[in-house]
Write a protein that holds these residues in place. Structure first.
Motif, PDB file in Angstrom:
ATOM      1  N   ILE A 295       0.600  -1.348  -0.072  1.00 15.44           N
ATOM      2  CA  ILE A 295       0.065   0.109   0.099  1.00 15.44           C
ATOM      3  C   ILE A 295       1.005   1.269   0.150  1.00 15.44           C
ATOM      4  O   ILE A 295       0.775   2.334  -0.668  1.00 15.44           O
ATOM      5  N   LEU A 296       2.002   1.332   0.794  1.00 17.14           N
ATOM      6  CA  LEU A 296       2.736   2.440   0.906  1.00 17.14           C
ATOM      7  C   LEU A 296       3.495   2.421  -0.429  1.00 17.14           C
ATOM      8  O   LEU A 296       3.953   3.703  -0.969  1.00 17.14           O
TER       9      LEU A 296
ATOM     10  N   ARG B  15       2.350   1.783  -3.380  1.00 14.51           N
ATOM     11  CA  ARG B  15       1.429   2.289  -4.549  1.00 14.51           C
ATOM     12  C   ARG B  15       0.959   3.749  -4.140  1.00 14.51           C
ATOM     13  O   ARG B  15       0.670   4.752  -4.973  1.00 14.51           O
ATOM     14  N   LYS B  16       0.590   3.957  -2.830  1.00 12.98           N
ATOM     15  CA  LYS B  16       0.163   5.436  -2.552  1.00 12.98           C
ATOM     16  C   LYS B  16       1.016   6.514  -1.952  1.00 12.98           C
ATOM     17  O   LYS B  16       0.841   7.685  -2.005  1.00 12.98           O
ATOM     18  N   GLY B  17       2.283   5.973  -1.614  1.00 10.51           N
ATOM     19  CA  GLY B  17       3.464   7.050  -1.286  1.00 10.51           C
ATOM     20  C   GLY B  17       3.365   7.065   0.233  1.00 10.51           C
ATOM     21  O   GLY B  17       2.650   6.568   0.762  1.00 10.51           O
TER      22      GLY B  17
ATOM     23  N   LEU C  89       2.582   7.745   3.910  1.00 12.44           N
ATOM     24  CA  LEU C  89       1.227   7.690   4.693  1.00 12.44           C
ATOM     25  C   LEU C  89       1.425   7.997   6.189  1.00 12.44           C
ATOM     26  O   LEU C  89       2.505   7.472   6.784  1.00 12.44           O
TER      27      LEU C  89
ATOM     28  N   GLU D 287      -3.451   7.060   8.470  1.00 15.27           N
ATOM     29  CA  GLU D 287      -3.971   6.894   6.842  1.00 15.27           C
ATOM     30  C   GLU D 287      -3.657   5.200   6.723  1.00 15.27           C
ATOM     31  O   GLU D 287      -4.542   4.404   5.883  1.00 15.27           O
TER      32      GLU D 287
ATOM     33  N   GLU E  73      -6.454   2.660   5.352  1.00 18.47           N
ATOM     34  CA  GLU E  73      -6.045   1.584   4.262  1.00 18.47           C
ATOM     35  C   GLU E  73      -6.222   0.037   4.289  1.00 18.47           C
ATOM     36  O   GLU E  73      -6.684  -0.508   3.767  1.00 18.47           O
TER      37      GLU E  73
ATOM     38  N   ARG F  61       5.157  10.698   8.640  1.00 13.80           N
ATOM     39  CA  ARG F  61       4.629   9.973   7.605  1.00 13.80           C
ATOM     40  C   ARG F  61       5.948   8.940   7.453  1.00 13.80           C
ATOM     41  O   ARG F  61       6.904   8.970   7.575  1.00 13.80           O
TER      42      ARG F  61
ATOM     43  N   GLU G 179       7.356   6.184   4.824  1.00 11.25           N
ATOM     44  CA  GLU G 179       7.599   6.076   3.645  1.00 11.25           C
ATOM     45  C   GLU G 179       8.615   4.684   3.284  1.00 11.25           C
ATOM     46  O   GLU G 179       9.362   4.416   3.870  1.00 11.25           O
TER      47      GLU G 179
ATOM     48  N   ARG H   8     -12.050  -4.118   1.887  1.00 12.37           N
ATOM     49  CA  ARG H   8     -11.634  -2.824   2.800  1.00 12.37           C
ATOM     50  C   ARG H   8     -12.733  -2.658   3.956  1.00 12.37           C
ATOM     51  O   ARG H   8     -12.414  -2.853   5.054  1.00 12.37           O
TER      52      ARG H   8
END
Length: 161
Positions: free
Chosen positions: A45-46, A48-50, A52, A56, A60, A94, A96, A143
């Motif tokens: 998920i990180l 794909r989404k950058g 968070l 967040e 997700e 955040r 990453e 989800r």
């Protein structure tokens, strides 16, 4: 011609087989990376989404924030993620992915990427649109269901303490 009930049964059966194969494939990949499957999927998920925040990531994944904190700690210890100050709010952290650490995963997925491309070549653009729509809607549904189960799990834990 098959009835709707027969088709629904066929879709349900294929869905279960697909789910089993997907879980077992990703569990094997997680093991190759020395990660718990949940940690591996959160890492995906990180990627794909950058970056968070922990909150967040919790939204997700459907996991509780306390669980996510432990997950981040494990990924950080293994060098897959880093905590960084949020450039927009330095009080906020955040998470990453460390892309250099993930470079080896490309080799793990090379065969799967090729075989999926070959499979998708069999379908028309219209069929691909239907497949993409179904997968996106089913992911959103799952989800939501994960969040419901996580809430129920937390409530049950509180009652048994």
């Amino acid at each position: 011609m098959r009835t709707r009930d027969e088709l629904l049964n066929e879709v349900a059966q294929a869905g279960r087989e697909h789910s089993d194969a997907t879980v077992l494939f990703h569990a094997t990949v997680a093991d190759l990376l020395d990660l718990h499957p949940t940690d591996y999927k959160a890492l995906g998920i990180l990627v794909r989404k950058g970056p968070l925040s922990a909150g967040e990531i919790a939204r997700e994944t459907g996991l509780a924030t306390a669980s996510v904190t432990n997950l981040i700690d494990r990924l950080e210890r293994k060098g897959f993620v880093q905590r960084r100050p949020d450039p927009g709010d330095r009080r906020r952290i955040r998470v990453e992915p460390v892309h250099e650490r993930l470079a080896g995963a490309d080799d793990i997925f090379a065969s799967s990427v090729r075989s999926l491309a070959e499979l998708l070549d069999r379908y028309s653009d219209e069929e691909l649109a239907v497949i993409a729509d179904f997968l996106a809607r089913n992911a959103a549904r799952l989800r939501d269901e994960t969040q419901k189960l996580e809430t129920k799990r937390l409530q049950t834990r509180r009652l048994t303490r």
